[in-house]
Write a protein that holds these residues in place. Sequence first.
Motif, PDB file in Angstrom:
ATOM      1  N   ASN A 134       0.801  -1.229   0.000  1.00 23.71           N
ATOM      2  CA  ASN A 134       0.000   0.000   0.000  1.00 23.71           C
ATOM      3  C   ASN A 134       0.833   1.278   0.000  1.00 23.71           C
ATOM      4  N   LEU A 158       0.995   6.236  -1.305  1.00 18.59           N
ATOM      5  CA  LEU A 158       1.522   7.376  -0.546  1.00 18.59           C
ATOM      6  C   LEU A 158       1.243   8.695  -1.284  1.00 18.59           C
ATOM      7  N   ARG A 203      -3.734   9.126  -0.455  1.00 17.87           N
ATOM      8  CA  ARG A 203      -4.750   8.883   0.576  1.00 17.87           C
ATOM      9  C   ARG A 203      -4.113   9.157   1.946  1.00 17.87           C
ATOM     10  N   TYR A 254       0.252  10.016   6.662  1.00 20.61           N
ATOM     11  CA  TYR A 254       1.452   9.652   5.899  1.00 20.61           C
ATOM     12  C   TYR A 254       2.048  10.797   5.079  1.00 20.61           C
ATOM     13  N   ASN A 288      10.850  -0.299   4.772  1.00 19.67           N
ATOM     14  CA  ASN A 288       9.570   0.011   5.407  1.00 19.67           C
ATOM     15  C   ASN A 288       8.635  -1.136   5.007  1.00 19.67           C
ATOM     16  N   ALA A 339       5.780  -1.826   5.952  1.00 23.85           N
ATOM     17  CA  ALA A 339       4.357  -1.457   6.059  1.00 23.85           C
ATOM     18  C   ALA A 339       3.622  -2.473   6.942  1.00 23.85           C
ATOM     19  N   ALA A 340       2.443  -2.931   6.530  1.00 31.31           N
ATOM     20  CA  ALA A 340       1.656  -3.809   7.417  1.00 31.31           C
ATOM     21  C   ALA A 340       2.355  -5.134   7.707  1.00 31.31           C
ATOM     22  N   HIS A 345       4.077  -6.083  11.144  1.00 30.90           N
ATOM     23  CA  HIS A 345       3.375  -6.604  12.314  1.00 30.90           C
ATOM     24  C   HIS A 345       2.946  -8.058  12.157  1.00 30.90           C
ATOM     25  N   HIS A 400       9.636   3.640   9.518  1.00 28.90           N
ATOM     26  CA  HIS A 400       8.197   3.880   9.431  1.00 28.90           C
ATOM     27  C   HIS A 400       7.958   5.376   9.347  1.00 28.90           C
ATOM     28  N   LEU A 401       7.070   5.761   8.460  1.00 31.65           N
ATOM     29  CA  LEU A 401       6.721   7.176   8.316  1.00 31.65           C
ATOM     30  C   LEU A 401       6.064   7.698   9.585  1.00 31.65           C
ATOM     31  N   VAL A 448       4.668   4.517  15.020  1.00 28.65           N
ATOM     32  CA  VAL A 448       3.801   3.342  15.217  1.00 28.65           C
ATOM     33  C   VAL A 448       3.425   3.152  16.696  1.00 28.65           C
TER      34      VAL A 448
HETATM   35  O1  CA2 Z   1       4.209   4.353   9.264  1.00 20.97           O
HETATM   36  C1  CA2 Z   1       4.566   3.540   8.398  1.00 20.97           C
HETATM   37  O2  CA2 Z   1       5.436   3.782   7.561  1.00 20.97           O
HETATM   38  C2  CA2 Z   1       3.860   2.185   8.305  1.00 20.97           C
HETATM   39  O3  CA2 Z   1       4.837   1.203   7.978  1.00 20.97           O
HETATM   40  C3  CA2 Z   1       2.837   2.322   7.198  1.00 20.97           C
HETATM   41  C4  CA2 Z   1       1.948   1.089   7.045  1.00 20.97           C
HETATM   42  C5  CA2 Z   1       1.344   0.673   8.380  1.00 20.97           C
HETATM   43  O4  CA2 Z   1       0.631  -0.545   8.234  1.00 20.97           O
HETATM   44  C6  CA2 Z   1       2.410   0.494   9.451  1.00 20.97           C
HETATM   45  O5  CA2 Z   1       1.776   0.168  10.677  1.00 20.97           O
HETATM   46  C7  CA2 Z   1       3.205   1.779   9.615  1.00 20.97           C
HETATM   47  C8  CA2 Z   1       0.815   1.377   6.064  1.00 20.97           C
HETATM   48  C9  CA2 Z   1       1.291   1.768   4.700  1.00 20.97           C
HETATM   49  C10 CA2 Z   1       0.101   2.166   3.883  1.00 20.97           C
HETATM   50  O6  CA2 Z   1       0.401   3.396   3.288  1.00 20.97           O
HETATM   51  C11 CA2 Z   1      -0.623   4.129   2.801  1.00 20.97           C
HETATM   52  C12 CA2 Z   1      -0.289   5.373   2.345  1.00 20.97           C
HETATM   53  C13 CA2 Z   1      -1.267   6.186   1.864  1.00 20.97           C
HETATM   54  C14 CA2 Z   1      -2.566   5.756   1.798  1.00 20.97           C
HETATM   55  C15 CA2 Z   1      -2.895   4.499   2.255  1.00 20.97           C
HETATM   56  C16 CA2 Z   1      -1.917   3.680   2.747  1.00 20.97           C
END
Ligand code: CA2
Length: 151
Positions: free
Chosen positions: A14, A18, A21, A26, A77, A79-80, A83, A103-104, A107
């Motif tokens: 996902n 970036l 949404r 983010y 990174n 992402a999901a 976890h 992580h952006l 967390v």
């Molecule tokens: O904070 C982060 O970088 C995360 O790795 C981002 C993941 C999230 O599941 C982690 O817990 C923390 C989510 C990435 C999804 O990125 C999006 C960006 C824009 C719109 C929708 C999703």
Amino acid sequence: MSTHPVVYVLNGPNLNLLGKRQPDIYGHETLADVEASCAAKAQALGLTMAFHQSNHEGEIVETIHRARDEAAAIVINPAAYTHTSVAIMDALLAFEGPIIEVHLSNVHRREEFRSHSWVSKAATGVICGLGSRGYILALDAVADLLGTEAG
Ligand code: CA2
């Protein structure tokens, strides 16, 4: 052929969305913007960067396997998958160079489930909560750990 050390910058599911949404969480930058900033930073540090994003766990595992032969360090990174993925943790445990988890978002300020990271068990260091600057700081750390910092 470049003699610069190669760093893989890997992005999980996902993150291709970036900037499109949830900018409140983010930010407004797109993944292409992040890639451009990382490319400039890597060049300044004397690193050769390969930037990847995948929505598929197995593809990320295979990219980490390729890094064993091709890269001196990994910035990831996940992402999901951070976890959930023992598979990505195991692949990273088989990589010998520095690994920086990024992580952006912070967390630890979010839902409880985001506070646990399988990937951290394989990471040299972890950066979170600083937005896309975290990738830049991770590249600084890689250059420092590899002892290749320019200047
Ligand atoms: O904070 C982060 O970088 C995360 O790795 C981002 C993941 C999230 O599941 C982690 O817990 C923390 C989510 C990435 C999804 O990125 C999006 C960006 C824009 C719109 C929708 C999703």
